[in-house]
Write an enzyme that holds these catalytic residues in place. Structure first.
Site, PDB file in Angstrom:
ATOM      1  N   LYS A 115       0.980  -1.097   0.203  1.00 24.52           N
ATOM      2  CA  LYS A 115      -0.031  -0.039  -0.069  1.00 24.52           C
ATOM      3  C   LYS A 115       0.705   1.050  -0.402  1.00 24.52           C
ATOM      4  O   LYS A 115       1.169   2.400  -0.526  1.00 24.52           O
ATOM      5  CB  LYS A 115      -1.008  -0.152   1.190  1.00 24.52           C
ATOM      6  CG  LYS A 115      -2.323  -1.308   1.210  1.00 24.52           C
ATOM      7  CD  LYS A 115      -2.485  -1.458   2.636  1.00 24.52           C
ATOM      8  CE  LYS A 115      -2.018  -1.065   4.145  1.00 24.52           C
ATOM      9  NZ  LYS A 115      -0.899  -2.332   4.369  1.00 24.52           N
ATOM     10  N   ARG A 139      -9.334   1.417   9.200  1.00 20.98           N
ATOM     11  CA  ARG A 139      -9.167   0.497   9.800  1.00 20.98           C
ATOM     12  C   ARG A 139      -9.800  -1.083  10.740  1.00 20.98           C
ATOM     13  O   ARG A 139      -9.459  -1.659  10.783  1.00 20.98           O
ATOM     14  CB  ARG A 139      -7.138   0.114  10.984  1.00 20.98           C
ATOM     15  CG  ARG A 139      -6.420  -0.106   9.877  1.00 20.98           C
ATOM     16  CD  ARG A 139      -5.304   0.281  10.970  1.00 20.98           C
ATOM     17  NE  ARG A 139      -3.884  -0.834  10.652  1.00 20.98           N
ATOM     18  CZ  ARG A 139      -3.217  -0.493   9.741  1.00 20.98           C
ATOM     19  NH1 ARG A 139      -3.023   0.945   9.570  1.00 20.98           N
ATOM     20  NH2 ARG A 139      -1.908  -1.238   9.484  1.00 20.98           N
ATOM     21  N   ARG A 152      11.680  -5.832   4.489  1.00 22.55           N
ATOM     22  CA  ARG A 152      11.396  -4.723   4.183  1.00 22.55           C
ATOM     23  C   ARG A 152      12.599  -3.783   5.118  1.00 22.55           C
ATOM     24  O   ARG A 152      12.922  -4.864   5.724  1.00 22.55           O
ATOM     25  CB  ARG A 152      10.345  -3.929   4.805  1.00 22.55           C
ATOM     26  CG  ARG A 152      10.238  -2.711   4.659  1.00 22.55           C
ATOM     27  CD  ARG A 152       8.736  -2.404   4.918  1.00 22.55           C
ATOM     28  NE  ARG A 152       8.447  -3.340   6.135  1.00 22.55           N
ATOM     29  CZ  ARG A 152       6.706  -3.125   6.289  1.00 22.55           C
ATOM     30  NH1 ARG A 152       6.052  -2.310   5.860  1.00 22.55           N
ATOM     31  NH2 ARG A 152       6.233  -3.330   7.513  1.00 22.55           N
ATOM     32  N   ARG A 184      11.890  -2.245  10.352  1.00 22.74           N
ATOM     33  CA  ARG A 184      11.336  -1.714  11.445  1.00 22.74           C
ATOM     34  C   ARG A 184      10.833  -2.851  12.979  1.00 22.74           C
ATOM     35  O   ARG A 184      10.245  -4.235  12.197  1.00 22.74           O
ATOM     36  CB  ARG A 184       9.457  -1.519  10.731  1.00 22.74           C
ATOM     37  CG  ARG A 184       9.514  -0.577  10.554  1.00 22.74           C
ATOM     38  CD  ARG A 184       7.912  -0.240   9.261  1.00 22.74           C
ATOM     39  NE  ARG A 184       7.308  -1.003   9.727  1.00 22.74           N
ATOM     40  CZ  ARG A 184       6.030  -0.698   9.114  1.00 22.74           C
ATOM     41  NH1 ARG A 184       5.533   0.097   7.931  1.00 22.74           N
ATOM     42  NH2 ARG A 184       5.013  -1.168   9.257  1.00 22.74           N
ATOM     43  N   ARG A 215      -0.435  -9.182  13.559  1.00 21.89           N
ATOM     44  CA  ARG A 215      -0.902  -8.351  12.480  1.00 21.89           C
ATOM     45  C   ARG A 215      -1.678  -8.441  11.971  1.00 21.89           C
ATOM     46  O   ARG A 215      -2.999  -8.164  11.350  1.00 21.89           O
ATOM     47  CB  ARG A 215       0.407  -7.572  11.813  1.00 21.89           C
ATOM     48  CG  ARG A 215       1.415  -6.527  12.829  1.00 21.89           C
ATOM     49  CD  ARG A 215       2.488  -5.926  12.441  1.00 21.89           C
ATOM     50  NE  ARG A 215       2.239  -4.510  10.960  1.00 21.89           N
ATOM     51  CZ  ARG A 215       3.542  -5.016  10.357  1.00 21.89           C
ATOM     52  NH1 ARG A 215       4.775  -5.571   9.881  1.00 21.89           N
ATOM     53  NH2 ARG A 215       3.452  -4.343   9.418  1.00 21.89           N
TER      54      ARG A 215
HETATM   55  P1  AP5 Z   1       4.885  -1.600   1.451  1.00 20.17           P
HETATM   56  O1  AP5 Z   1       4.215  -0.379   0.788  1.00 20.17           O
HETATM   57  O2  AP5 Z   1       5.837  -1.278   3.196  1.00 20.17           O
HETATM   58  O3  AP5 Z   1       3.720  -2.766   2.181  1.00 20.17           O
HETATM   59  P2  AP5 Z   1       2.173  -2.089   2.992  1.00 20.17           P
HETATM   60  O4  AP5 Z   1       1.184  -2.475   2.507  1.00 20.17           O
HETATM   61  O5  AP5 Z   1       2.791   0.215   3.352  1.00 20.17           O
HETATM   62  O6  AP5 Z   1       2.818  -2.024   4.415  1.00 20.17           O
HETATM   63  P3  AP5 Z   1       2.270  -1.708   6.210  1.00 20.17           P
HETATM   64  O7  AP5 Z   1       3.757  -2.722   6.920  1.00 20.17           O
HETATM   65  O8  AP5 Z   1       3.426  -0.768   6.260  1.00 20.17           O
HETATM   66  O9  AP5 Z   1       1.020  -1.774   6.385  1.00 20.17           O
HETATM   67  P4  AP5 Z   1       0.671  -1.781   7.562  1.00 20.17           P
HETATM   68  O10 AP5 Z   1      -0.805  -1.915   7.372  1.00 20.17           O
HETATM   69  O11 AP5 Z   1       1.166  -3.184   8.560  1.00 20.17           O
HETATM   70  O12 AP5 Z   1       1.429  -0.957   8.552  1.00 20.17           O
HETATM   71  P5  AP5 Z   1       1.882   0.851   9.051  1.00 20.17           P
HETATM   72  O13 AP5 Z   1       2.639   0.895   8.512  1.00 20.17           O
HETATM   73  O14 AP5 Z   1      -0.096   1.729   8.360  1.00 20.17           O
HETATM   74  O15 AP5 Z   1       5.408  -2.875   0.805  1.00 20.17           O
HETATM   75  C1  AP5 Z   1       6.541  -4.220   2.028  1.00 20.17           C
HETATM   76  C2  AP5 Z   1       7.762  -4.077   1.240  1.00 20.17           C
HETATM   77  O16 AP5 Z   1       7.114  -5.097   0.046  1.00 20.17           O
HETATM   78  C3  AP5 Z   1       8.574  -3.329   1.029  1.00 20.17           C
HETATM   79  O17 AP5 Z   1       9.788  -3.985   1.687  1.00 20.17           O
HETATM   80  C4  AP5 Z   1       8.070  -3.194  -0.407  1.00 20.17           C
HETATM   81  O18 AP5 Z   1       9.543  -2.731  -1.051  1.00 20.17           O
HETATM   82  C5  AP5 Z   1       8.117  -4.295  -0.657  1.00 20.17           C
HETATM   83  N1  AP5 Z   1       7.139  -4.178  -2.044  1.00 20.17           N
HETATM   84  C6  AP5 Z   1       6.178  -3.740  -2.299  1.00 20.17           C
HETATM   85  N2  AP5 Z   1       5.626  -4.079  -3.668  1.00 20.17           N
HETATM   86  C7  AP5 Z   1       6.161  -5.241  -3.602  1.00 20.17           C
HETATM   87  C8  AP5 Z   1       5.993  -6.269  -5.224  1.00 20.17           C
HETATM   88  N3  AP5 Z   1       5.072  -5.785  -6.265  1.00 20.17           N
HETATM   89  N4  AP5 Z   1       6.499  -6.957  -5.248  1.00 20.17           N
HETATM   90  C9  AP5 Z   1       7.423  -7.026  -4.202  1.00 20.17           C
HETATM   91  N5  AP5 Z   1       8.144  -6.504  -3.092  1.00 20.17           N
HETATM   92  C10 AP5 Z   1       6.948  -5.569  -2.968  1.00 20.17           C
HETATM   93  O19 AP5 Z   1       0.802   0.970  10.705  1.00 20.17           O
HETATM   94  C11 AP5 Z   1       2.100  -0.089  11.401  1.00 20.17           C
HETATM   95  C12 AP5 Z   1       1.300   0.211  12.819  1.00 20.17           C
HETATM   96  O20 AP5 Z   1       0.102   1.481  13.249  1.00 20.17           O
HETATM   97  C13 AP5 Z   1       0.263  -0.567  12.964  1.00 20.17           C
HETATM   98  O21 AP5 Z   1       0.945  -2.489  13.265  1.00 20.17           O
HETATM   99  C14 AP5 Z   1      -0.907  -0.098  14.334  1.00 20.17           C
HETATM  100  O22 AP5 Z   1      -0.427  -0.589  15.436  1.00 20.17           O
HETATM  101  C15 AP5 Z   1      -0.464   1.484  13.951  1.00 20.17           C
HETATM  102  N6  AP5 Z   1      -1.563   1.656  12.908  1.00 20.17           N
HETATM  103  C16 AP5 Z   1      -1.412   3.036  11.593  1.00 20.17           C
HETATM  104  N7  AP5 Z   1      -2.826   2.728  11.295  1.00 20.17           N
HETATM  105  C17 AP5 Z   1      -3.530   2.491  12.566  1.00 20.17           C
HETATM  106  C18 AP5 Z   1      -5.006   2.885  12.410  1.00 20.17           C
HETATM  107  N8  AP5 Z   1      -5.219   3.297  11.260  1.00 20.17           N
HETATM  108  N9  AP5 Z   1      -5.734   2.623  13.869  1.00 20.17           N
HETATM  109  C19 AP5 Z   1      -5.094   2.154  14.048  1.00 20.17           C
HETATM  110  N10 AP5 Z   1      -3.600   1.585  14.837  1.00 20.17           N
HETATM  111  C20 AP5 Z   1      -2.942   1.939  13.130  1.00 20.17           C
END
Ligand code: AP5
Length: 214
Positions: free
Chosen positions: A13, A85, A124, A157, A168
């Site tokens: 994402k 979420r 990552r 991370r 997660r």
């Molecule tokens: P990446 O693009 O980083 O993936 P992502 O979907 O953004 O994954 P995240 O882990 O950041 O999402 P998340 O939803 O768990 O965490 P968030 O930061 O929102 O890609 C992942 C990897 O794959 C990278 O290395 C990339 O290079 C690689 N890649 C990408 N596309 C690829 C492809 N096509 N082929 C090969 N490789 C590829 O949230 C973190 C924490 O914050 C949560 O756990 C929670 O505690 C809190 N939080 C955040 N938002 C909320 C909310 N709204 N409510 C409550 N808690 C929240």
């Protein structure tokens, strides 16, 4: 247009949101990035959020809704990455947009099997300075473990450890997956095949958005 990017952790994402924002001028709001910055700076929000994030749990809805209300820009044109979420967050977003006279145009569901998610997350690395995201196999930096832009050493991370990834994924299935039906019922859901290379997924994403935008 205002877009929501939904999907399991590691589905890509953030990677796709950054590309789309850069090319099309959207404002990319990643709640994960905002929270990590708050933790780094030790703000009151960061202090409250830290433990939830380290355990792979969700930060409470009231804190998240207050954060989005604070950062959502007047003119819209936003990609919300990682928010909402939960169903209460989705309802709060609807209310907020309503008050602003704005709408949510599309919710894009990034669809990816769990085994690929785990592989993407365990490879990552991110830049602690500019937030650029790499993958050691699929999107490696030019120099070993150093950011291409800032030359700073990349970090893994805290929540990308295997046991936290599993938590997660569990939280995603129980708390976030119900949003798929929520947005399907509103007629604004698109499901995107998030497998394959980054550029391939990006072309698919743009095609899907263009089709819906017409
Ligand atoms: P990446 O693009 O980083 O993936 P992502 O979907 O953004 O994954 P995240 O882990 O950041 O999402 P998340 O939803 O768990 O965490 P968030 O930061 O929102 O890609 C992942 C990897 O794959 C990278 O290395 C990339 O290079 C690689 N890649 C990408 N596309 C690829 C492809 N096509 N082929 C090969 N490789 C590829 O949230 C973190 C924490 O914050 C949560 O756990 C929670 O505690 C809190 N939080 C955040 N938002 C909320 C909310 N709204 N409510 C409550 N808690 C929240």
């Amino acid at each position: 247009m205002n877009l929501v990017f939904l999907g399991p952790p590691g589905a890509g994402k953030g990677t796709q949101a950054k590309k789309l924002a850069e090319e099309k001028g959207y404002i990319h709001i990643s709640t994960g990035d905002l929270l990590r910055e708050a933790v780094r700076k030790g703000t009151p929000l960061g202090k409250k959020a830290r433990e939830y994030m380290e355990r792979g749990e969700l930060v409470p809805d009231d804190l998240m809704v207050a954060l989005i209300e604070e950062v959502f820009p007047e003119g819209g044109g936003v990609i919300l990455d990682g928010f909402p979420r939960t169903i209460p967050q989705a309802r709060a977003l609807d209310e907020m947009l309503d008050k602003k006279g704005a709408v949510l145009d599309l919710a894009v569901l990034f669809d990816l099997p769990d085994e690929v998610v785990v592989e993407r997350l365990s490879g990552r690395r991110s830049c602690p300075n500019c937030g650029a995201v790499y993958h050691m196999k699929y999107n490696p930096p030019k120099e070993d473990e150093m950011c291409d832009r800032c030359g700073v050493k990349l970090i893994q991370r805290e929540d990308d450890r295997e046991e936290v990834i599993r938590e997660r994924l569990r939280v995603y299935r129980t708390r976030t997956a119900p949003l798929v039906d929520y947005y399907r019922d509103k007629g604004i859901l698109i499901t995107l095949d998030a497998s394959g290379q980054i550029e391939e997924v990006y072309s698919r994403l743009k095609r899907a958005i263009d089709e819906k935008g017409d």
